[in-house]
Structures are given as structure tokens and as C-alpha cells.
Design a protein around this motif. Structure first.
Motif, PDB file in Angstrom:
ATOM      1  N   GLU A   1       0.854  -1.191   0.000  1.00 33.88           N
ATOM      2  CA  GLU A   1       0.000   0.000   0.000  1.00 33.88           C
ATOM      3  C   GLU A   1       0.894   1.247   0.000  1.00 33.88           C
ATOM      4  O   GLU A   1       1.992   1.220   0.568  1.00 33.88           O
ATOM      5  N   SER A   2       0.418   2.331  -0.607  1.00 33.22           N
ATOM      6  CA  SER A   2       1.204   3.572  -0.622  1.00 33.22           C
ATOM      7  C   SER A   2       1.448   4.053   0.806  1.00 33.22           C
ATOM      8  O   SER A   2       0.502   4.319   1.556  1.00 33.22           O
ATOM      9  N   ALA A   3       2.710   4.187   1.175  1.00 29.57           N
ATOM     10  CA  ALA A   3       3.059   4.590   2.548  1.00 29.57           C
ATOM     11  C   ALA A   3       2.676   6.034   2.815  1.00 29.57           C
ATOM     12  O   ALA A   3       2.298   6.386   3.938  1.00 29.57           O
ATOM     13  N   THR A   4       2.752   6.876   1.778  1.00 30.17           N
ATOM     14  CA  THR A   4       2.408   8.291   1.988  1.00 30.17           C
ATOM     15  C   THR A   4       0.921   8.419   2.310  1.00 30.17           C
ATOM     16  O   THR A   4       0.513   9.144   3.214  1.00 30.17           O
ATOM     17  N   ILE A   5       0.114   7.659   1.565  1.00 28.65           N
ATOM     18  CA  ILE A   5      -1.333   7.689   1.795  1.00 28.65           C
ATOM     19  C   ILE A   5      -1.633   7.030   3.151  1.00 28.65           C
ATOM     20  O   ILE A   5      -2.487   7.500   3.909  1.00 28.65           O
ATOM     21  N   ALA A   6      -0.916   5.933   3.446  1.00 23.97           N
ATOM     22  CA  ALA A   6      -1.193   5.195   4.694  1.00 23.97           C
ATOM     23  C   ALA A   6      -0.955   6.082   5.917  1.00 23.97           C
ATOM     24  O   ALA A   6      -1.724   6.021   6.886  1.00 23.97           O
TER      25      ALA A   6
ATOM     26  N   ILE B   1       5.719  17.597 -11.430  1.00 24.90           N
ATOM     27  CA  ILE B   1       4.526  18.056 -10.716  1.00 24.90           C
ATOM     28  C   ILE B   1       4.837  19.199  -9.739  1.00 24.90           C
ATOM     29  O   ILE B   1       3.960  20.001  -9.427  1.00 24.90           O
ATOM     30  N   TYR B   2       6.098  19.297  -9.268  1.00 26.43           N
ATOM     31  CA  TYR B   2       6.447  20.379  -8.322  1.00 26.43           C
ATOM     32  C   TYR B   2       7.177  21.538  -9.003  1.00 26.43           C
ATOM     33  O   TYR B   2       7.744  22.391  -8.327  1.00 26.43           O
ATOM     34  N   GLN B   3       7.184  21.546 -10.342  1.00 29.37           N
ATOM     35  CA  GLN B   3       7.997  22.522 -11.082  1.00 29.37           C
ATOM     36  C   GLN B   3       7.761  23.969 -10.627  1.00 29.37           C
ATOM     37  O   GLN B   3       8.695  24.762 -10.520  1.00 29.37           O
TER      38      GLN B   3
ATOM     39  N   ILE C   1      13.375  10.422   7.590  1.00 30.14           N
ATOM     40  CA  ILE C   1      11.924  10.627   7.582  1.00 30.14           C
ATOM     41  C   ILE C   1      11.612  11.849   6.721  1.00 30.14           C
ATOM     42  O   ILE C   1      12.458  12.723   6.530  1.00 30.14           O
ATOM     43  N   ARG C   2      10.370  11.872   6.212  1.00 26.06           N
ATOM     44  CA  ARG C   2       9.910  13.029   5.434  1.00 26.06           C
ATOM     45  C   ARG C   2       8.758  13.693   6.166  1.00 26.06           C
ATOM     46  O   ARG C   2       7.830  13.026   6.606  1.00 26.06           O
ATOM     47  N   THR C   3       8.857  15.014   6.310  1.00 24.44           N
ATOM     48  CA  THR C   3       7.684  15.756   6.765  1.00 24.44           C
ATOM     49  C   THR C   3       7.317  16.730   5.662  1.00 24.44           C
ATOM     50  O   THR C   3       8.185  17.263   4.972  1.00 24.44           O
TER      51      THR C   3
HETATM   52  N1  GLU Z   1       2.389  12.656  -3.805  1.00 23.45           N
HETATM   53  C1  GLU Z   1       2.018  13.046  -2.469  1.00 23.45           C
HETATM   54  C2  GLU Z   1       2.994  12.499  -1.449  1.00 23.45           C
HETATM   55  O1  GLU Z   1       4.061  12.039  -1.772  1.00 23.45           O
HETATM   56  C3  GLU Z   1       0.587  12.672  -2.185  1.00 23.45           C
HETATM   57  C4  GLU Z   1       0.338  11.279  -1.751  1.00 23.45           C
HETATM   58  C5  GLU Z   1       0.661  10.301  -2.818  1.00 23.45           C
HETATM   59  O2  GLU Z   1       0.013  10.339  -3.837  1.00 23.45           O
HETATM   60  O3  GLU Z   1       1.590   9.537  -2.598  1.00 23.45           O
HETATM   61  O4  GLU Z   1       2.715  12.572  -0.299  1.00 23.45           O
END
Ligand code: GLU
Length: 401
Positions: free
Chosen positions: A18-23, A212-214, A375-377
Motif C-alpha cells: 500500500e502507498s506509505a504516503t497515503i497510509a 509536478i512540483y515545477q 523521515i519526510r515531513t
Molecule cells: N504525492 C504526495 C505524497 O508524496 C501525495 C500522496 C501520494 O500520492 O503519494 O505525499
């Protein structure tokens, strides 16, 4: 009575995580629902509302009937606007055309379309590390092999043409490029980018350039993108979208700019998965890209706030000289090293758990980005919250050091 079906994940997703950022944000939301005062610096999402002129344009579009299917690749005026914007950066003899643009349900789908259409079994794809968590999974969903390329921490973890050349093999088929970088906030300058693109072009690699962050960059101008510096775009897929710069995460609009045959293949793939991105969202994105003066003002105001938060956060973290943090030039993330006292190998996970349990701060463990001691904040949160969270991080760091 029918026998009970036991779920065994198919081979397609057996390895999928599962996507860790979303989790992390899901967990933060759940803890908030239980009444805990969590500062969520997990998923990277601007805390601003979508600018009013975009919301109004969407409302008008609904009333004007933007409620049906559109072309799978997106409405022509939006693709024309995307091509026109690209041609402000690309000055080659072959201007970008609307037929080379595919609009998708978020740039996540754009990236997935590109990975799935270009890579397959036996292909190796170079992925700079640390990188956004979903690149690894998308390449693997395409059944290609991820070749992680660790950047130099002394250079904000940026990779170089030389470091990529070192790990490339005859099976190398592509490169995932991203600048400004999620999770480090590093920005590749024009010369660095050009050297990498030249190498990829010579070697015949596809380059997926996620930009996407340009527009969230602190050097006074948008960060250089592939179309600003590439000698040719025959091997280039540029991915962008409205989510971050225009505070439009929930609208789900991203796009690719690629050679026409690649666009055609991705369009065919998309025609069997989601079809077109939501019609109303496409009209909202059209307003974002064409009402340039309003958009520029809105972006400048948001970037100024991100910059103020970044500076405030770095000042607080700087009070603890042992805490190593990368000073970002773009995006809205701070990447920092977990205390050395924590178990090496997964120190970032231990630090993120400690922060959440003991200090109510949600951060993403670096293992999601293949650098497990970090870690990322995010700092896309109200400045007072960001400052509060940074003080808690310093306190936690001292407790564990
Ligand atoms: N891309 C953003 C992040 O890295 C949003 C969540 C995702 O889509 O992973 O947190």
C-alpha cells in the motif's frame, strides 16, 4: 452451500505494498477521529483551497453541461492549453501538439500509463533514490525491474549522469526523473538535467520526467524542466498536473506529453481502465491553465507561504546541530535523518512511530523512499502547526539521541 472463497492475491499484486504516503495520512485521520490532536505532516497536499476563479469556472462548466464522457484523452481546449504551455519551454523545430497530450485522472495515472505502456518483463528501469514511493510499485506492476540509484547525500541525494551510467546495463530501458524531488525538495539545475537527458538520449532510454512540483520552487522562477533543456524529445515523456501548484489535489487531473505513438498507446490503455478524467475537473484545469494572470498571482502567493514555512521550519530544526536536514529548493518537504541512536536500517520507521506515539506528529518513514534511516515531513500545513511540529521533532530527536 457454496465453498468459501479464500482470497489469495493474484500474481499481479502479490508483491504490492500500500502507498506509505497515503497510509500515514489515513492513520493520522483515524487518530484524529479518536480525538487525538495530530499534526499531520504525512501526505504532501497543499492546505490551501483551490483558487476561487477555478472553482467558479467548474461551477459554470457543470451548468453548461460538462457532465458527460469526453474524449478519452481529454477535451481539445485543455490539451491545446497544455501544449501551448509546453511550447513556452520547448523551442525545438517540432512544437508540442495537442495529439501528444493525454489527460488522465491525476498524474499518478499518467505515470502508471507511461510505465505500463513502455516497460515490461526483462526491462530495467533506473530509479534515483530516494524517490517517491509509487515509482517503485508502478515499475513493478509493469513487471519490469527497478534499479535503484542512490544519490549523494552531500548533494541533496541528486544523481548524476555518471552515477546512472555506472549502473546501466544493456537491459536498461528507462529512467524515472523527478525535479523538484519528492521527498528531498532538491532541484536539478539546467546543466545537471541536460547531462542526464543527453545520456538517456544516447543510450536510447525512455525518460519519464515527473515535473509536478515545477512551479513550487524557491529560486525565483519555476524549476528547470526537461522541455527547457532537452536536445530532442523523441524519448521523453513529461508528466505534470494541476494538483500541487494550483491546490487541486482532489480534482484528479494530470497529463503526459509524449511522442504521438506513445500517446496513442497510453490512450488505448486508458480507454479500458478509466476512460476520460472527470469532465468538470478538466474544465477546472482549463481555467487554471488559461487564466494566466490569476493563476500566476495565486501560485506566487502560495509559494511565498511555503517559503516562509520552510524558512521557519529550518530555523527551528537548526537549533539542534546534530539533526541533519536537507535544505529544500523546491516542493514542500523536509527530509531529515533519524537520530543515530536508533537501530540502523529502519531508524526512520522507529523515529516516525515515536513521533506519532509520543508527540502526535505524523511523518512518513524514509523506507517508503528506499532510504530507511530518514523521515519526510511535509510543510504544506499552517505555519503555526509546522513550527509546533518542528519543535516537537527537535524534542523527540533529543530524547532519542
Ligand atoms: N504525492 C504526495 C505524497 O508524496 C501525495 C500522496 C501520494 O500520492 O503519494 O505525499
Amino acid at each position: 452451500m457454496s465453498p468459501e472463497l479464500r482470497f489469495q492475491p493474484s500474481a499481479n499484486i502479490a508483491q504490492l505494498k500500500e502507498s506509505a504516503t497515503i497510509a500515514v495520512s489515513t492513520k493520522a485521520k483515524a487518530l484524529r477521529a479518536e480525538g487525538r490532536q495530530i499534526i499531520d505532516l504525512g501526505a504532501g497536499e497543499p492546505d490551501f483551497d483551490t483558487p476561487e476563479f477555478i472553482r467558479r469556472a467548474a461551477q459554470r462548466a457543470i451548468d453548461a453541461g460538462a457532465t458527460r464522457y469526453t474524449l478519452t484523452e481529454g477535451i481539445l481546449p485543455l490539451r491545446e492549453a497544455i501544449a501551448a504551455e509546453a511550447n513556452r519551454h520547448w523551442t525545438g523545430a517540432d512544437p508540442v501538439k495537442a495529439a501528444e497530450v493525454v489527460v488522465s485522472t491525476g498524474s499518478k495515472q499518467s505515470l502508471f500509463n507511461a510505465c505500463f505502456s513502455l516497460f515490461g518483463p526483462g526491462d530495467e528501469v533506473l530509479v534515483p533514490v530516494p524517490s517517491w514511493t509509487s515509482y517503485f510499485e508502478m515499475v513493478e506492476l509493469a513487471r519490469a525491474t527497478v534499479v535503484p540509484v542512490l544519490g549523494d547525500p552531500a548533494r541533496g541525494f541528486k544523481v548524476t549522469a555518471a552515477s546512472l551510467a555506472q549502473v546501466a546495463t544493456p537491459r536498461t530501458r528507462g529512467l524515472m526523473l523527478n525535479s523538484p524531488v519528492n521527498p528531498t525538495g532538491s532541484v536539478y539545475d539546467a546543466a545537471e538535467l541536460r547531462a542526464i537527458l543527453d545520456l538517456a538520449s544516447q543510450r536510447g532510454w525512455w525518460v519519464l520526467s515527473d515535473e509536478i512540483y515545477q512551479r513550487i520552487a524557491y529560486g525565483g522562477a519555476p524549476a528547470p524542466g526537461a522541455l527547457d533543456v532537452a536536445a530532442s524529445r523523441h524519448n521523453l515523456i513529461v508528466i505534470n498536473g494541476v494538483a500541487k501548484a494550483y491546490a487541486m489535489t482532489g480534482w484528479r487531473i494530470g497529463w503526459t506529453i509524449s511522442p504521438a505513438p506513445v500517446a496513442k498507446a497510453m490512450n488505448a490503455l486508458q480507454s479500458h481502465t478509466t476512460s476520460n478524467a472527470a469532465a468538470v475537473s478538466q474544465h477546472a484545469a482549463l481555467a487554471a491553465l488559461t487564466q494566466v494572470a490569476e493563476a500566476d498571482a495565486a501560485i506566487a502567493a502560495m509559494v511565498a507561504q511555503f517559503r516562509a514555512r520552510r524558512d521557519a521550519a529550518l530555523a527551528i530544526l537548526g537549533e539542534e546541530p546534530r539533526l541533519k536536514v536537507l535544505a529544500p529548493d523546491g516542493a514542500f518537504y523536509l527530509y531529515m535523518r533519524a537520530p543515530l541512536g536508533l537501530a540502523g536500517g529502519e531508524a526512520g520507521t522507529a523515529f516516525a512511530s515515536y513521533l506519532l506515539e509520543n508527540h502526535n506528529v505524523a511523518a512518513v518513514p524514509g523506507s517508503a523512499f528506499l532510504t530507511p534511516d530518514w523521515i519526510r515531513t511535509s510543510y504544506a500545513a499552517e505555519q503555526s502547526q509546522v513550527e509546533d511540529a518542528m519543535r516537537r521533532i527537535v524534542a523527540a530527536f533529543r530524547e532519542l539521541s
